[in-house]
Design a protein around this motif. Structure first.
Motif, PDB file in Angstrom:
ATOM      1  N   ARG A  24       0.617  -1.182  -0.082  1.00  0.00           N
ATOM      2  CA  ARG A  24      -0.065  -0.028   0.224  1.00  0.00           C
ATOM      3  C   ARG A  24       0.770   1.133  -0.029  1.00  0.00           C
ATOM      4  O   ARG A  24       2.117   1.093   0.204  1.00  0.00           O
ATOM      5  CB  ARG A  24      -0.802   0.037   1.258  1.00  0.00           C
ATOM      6  CG  ARG A  24      -1.847  -1.122   1.439  1.00  0.00           C
ATOM      7  CD  ARG A  24      -2.797  -1.097   2.628  1.00  0.00           C
ATOM      8  NE  ARG A  24      -3.559  -2.143   2.913  1.00  0.00           N
ATOM      9  CZ  ARG A  24      -3.534  -2.906   3.651  1.00  0.00           C
ATOM     10  NH1 ARG A  24      -2.532  -2.878   4.652  1.00  0.00           N
ATOM     11  NH2 ARG A  24      -4.468  -3.867   3.740  1.00  0.00           N
ATOM     12  N   PRO A  25       0.220   2.436   0.043  1.00  0.00           N
ATOM     13  CA  PRO A  25       0.988   3.757  -0.293  1.00  0.00           C
ATOM     14  C   PRO A  25       2.115   3.790   1.200  1.00  0.00           C
ATOM     15  O   PRO A  25       2.842   4.575   1.060  1.00  0.00           O
ATOM     16  CB  PRO A  25       0.017   4.850  -0.504  1.00  0.00           C
ATOM     17  CG  PRO A  25      -0.997   4.104  -1.230  1.00  0.00           C
ATOM     18  CD  PRO A  25      -1.040   2.611  -0.624  1.00  0.00           C
ATOM     19  N   ASP A  26       1.489   3.159   2.166  1.00  0.00           N
ATOM     20  CA  ASP A  26       1.889   3.417   3.479  1.00  0.00           C
ATOM     21  C   ASP A  26       3.267   2.485   3.576  1.00  0.00           C
ATOM     22  O   ASP A  26       3.845   2.252   4.879  1.00  0.00           O
ATOM     23  CB  ASP A  26       1.063   3.607   4.869  1.00  0.00           C
ATOM     24  CG  ASP A  26       0.353   2.355   5.028  1.00  0.00           C
ATOM     25  OD1 ASP A  26       0.743   1.157   4.041  1.00  0.00           O
ATOM     26  OD2 ASP A  26      -0.447   2.221   5.856  1.00  0.00           O
ATOM     27  N   GLY A  27       3.446   1.543   2.833  1.00  0.00           N
ATOM     28  CA  GLY A  27       4.398   0.553   2.740  1.00  0.00           C
ATOM     29  C   GLY A  27       3.958  -0.789   3.601  1.00  0.00           C
ATOM     30  O   GLY A  27       4.675  -1.700   3.327  1.00  0.00           O
ATOM     31  N   THR A  28       2.816  -0.644   3.869  1.00  0.00           N
ATOM     32  CA  THR A  28       2.246  -2.246   4.709  1.00  0.00           C
ATOM     33  C   THR A  28       1.709  -3.133   3.307  1.00  0.00           C
ATOM     34  O   THR A  28       1.301  -2.376   2.155  1.00  0.00           O
ATOM     35  CB  THR A  28       1.174  -1.887   5.718  1.00  0.00           C
ATOM     36  OG1 THR A  28       0.047  -1.279   4.794  1.00  0.00           O
ATOM     37  CG2 THR A  28       1.377  -1.206   6.926  1.00  0.00           C
ATOM     38  N   MET A  29       1.712  -4.587   3.710  1.00  0.00           N
ATOM     39  CA  MET A  29       1.302  -5.327   2.569  1.00  0.00           C
ATOM     40  C   MET A  29      -0.358  -5.237   2.376  1.00  0.00           C
ATOM     41  O   MET A  29      -1.011  -5.316   3.256  1.00  0.00           O
ATOM     42  CB  MET A  29       1.762  -6.845   2.951  1.00  0.00           C
ATOM     43  CG  MET A  29       1.638  -7.653   1.878  1.00  0.00           C
ATOM     44  SD  MET A  29       2.219  -9.432   2.116  1.00  0.00           S
ATOM     45  CE  MET A  29       0.945 -10.167   2.747  1.00  0.00           C
ATOM     46  N   GLN A  30      -0.501  -5.342   1.164  1.00  0.00           N
ATOM     47  CA  GLN A  30      -1.967  -5.231   0.665  1.00  0.00           C
ATOM     48  C   GLN A  30      -2.707  -6.439   1.412  1.00  0.00           C
ATOM     49  O   GLN A  30      -2.030  -7.700   1.561  1.00  0.00           O
ATOM     50  CB  GLN A  30      -2.189  -5.310  -0.766  1.00  0.00           C
ATOM     51  CG  GLN A  30      -1.687  -4.141  -1.493  1.00  0.00           C
ATOM     52  CD  GLN A  30      -1.814  -4.305  -3.253  1.00  0.00           C
ATOM     53  OE1 GLN A  30      -2.010  -5.373  -3.654  1.00  0.00           O
ATOM     54  NE2 GLN A  30      -1.471  -3.302  -3.753  1.00  0.00           N
TER      55      GLN A  30
END
Length: 82
Positions: free
Chosen positions: A32-38
């Motif tokens: 995701r844009p925040d770096g967490t995995m989808q």
């Protein structure tokens, strides 16, 4: 070289990792844009769309191909057990 746990892409360059963080086990396309995995659903939708666009399959065929691929990936194995 790492392989993305969520899509199977080889991650060879720093730019392949979310935020350039080479400790991540997933690639920039699975983040995701925040770096967490989808989530599973987010990734499934993205892979179906990619398969339709890049390979010309209809949605039903693309979904089948996507689920077959996702079954083999470490991030999603828990969704296919049982």
């Amino acid at each position: 070289m790492k392989i993305c746990i969520a899509c199977g892409m080889p991650m060879e360059k720093v730019s392949d990792f979310p935020g350039g963080d080479e400790t991540k086990d997933y690639c920039i396309y699975c983040a995701r844009p925040d770096g967490t995995m989808q989530s599973f659903e987010e990734k499934k939708v993205g892979m179906v769309e990619f398969t339709m666009k890049s390979q010309g399959f209809n949605e039903s065929a693309a979904l089948k191909i996507t689920l077959t691929s996702m079954k083999k990936l470490p991030a999603w194995k828990c969704y296919f057990q049982g």
